[in-house]
Write an enzyme that holds these catalytic residues in place. Sequence first.
Site, PDB file in Angstrom:
ATOM      1  N   CYS A 173      -7.722 -17.855 -14.949  1.00 19.65           N
ATOM      2  CA  CYS A 173      -6.306 -17.793 -14.585  1.00 19.65           C
ATOM      3  C   CYS A 173      -5.548 -18.927 -15.288  1.00 19.65           C
ATOM      4  O   CYS A 173      -5.406 -18.896 -16.496  1.00 19.65           O
ATOM      5  CB  CYS A 173      -6.138 -17.805 -13.067  1.00 19.65           C
ATOM      6  N   HIS A 212      -9.882 -14.023 -11.179  1.00 22.77           N
ATOM      7  CA  HIS A 212     -10.627 -15.026 -10.417  1.00 22.77           C
ATOM      8  C   HIS A 212     -12.015 -14.504 -10.018  1.00 22.77           C
ATOM      9  O   HIS A 212     -12.163 -13.922  -8.944  1.00 22.77           O
ATOM     10  CB  HIS A 212      -9.860 -15.394  -9.140  1.00 22.77           C
ATOM     11  N   GLU A 263     -14.436 -16.207  -8.977  1.00 20.71           N
ATOM     12  CA  GLU A 263     -14.926 -17.022  -7.852  1.00 20.71           C
ATOM     13  C   GLU A 263     -14.467 -16.507  -6.492  1.00 20.71           C
ATOM     14  O   GLU A 263     -14.964 -16.959  -5.451  1.00 20.71           O
ATOM     15  CB  GLU A 263     -14.497 -18.491  -8.034  1.00 20.71           C
TER      16      GLU A 263
END
Length: 199
Positions: free
Chosen positions: A84, A179, A181
Amino acid sequence: MKIGVIAIQGAVSEHVDALRRALAERRVEAEVVEIKHKGIIPECSGIVIPGGESTTLCRLLAREGIAEEIKEAAARGVPILGTCAGMIVIAKEGDQQVEKTGQELLGIMDTRVNRNAFGRQRDSFEAELEVSILDSPFTGVFIRAPGILSCGPDVKVLSELEGMIIAAEQGNMLALAFHPELTDDLRIHQYFLDKVLNC
């Protein structure tokens, strides 16, 4: 072995957790450290630049002396993952929004980025993505996401969405508009670990 996550701002703890889980899956001994000041990056075998607010990230990286250390690490071939805002930070060039805010990009990946390619915070969404380094779709979480408008000849495009490049790789660098994660799918972190372990 140390893997550093830039911990000035953004989705830091989620990346730290994902990396630790990915290492545990492999039974690889490594330390995941948060980087808040200079002096740590030279000891790291891999670096993650997480999401956040790219203007603030760029300013703080420069102020803390971390920006130069990342550039030096990139030149040494240390694997770097930018997600990002991290995708924006490592880019060579930005769009008019980036120029307007005077962001000091690291310029280590031969890409030109659109800072708000997929709208504002309220336009956040998830999408099933075809990513060439993976054998099945990956759920991408997009939050005020950027995109790559164009890239140099040494940059490999890994995924596109709505005509915008959202994942790319150049040598030791991996840039994602989304993202990884924020999902339980560790395949991208595992791919990054492959780069670190084979470096």
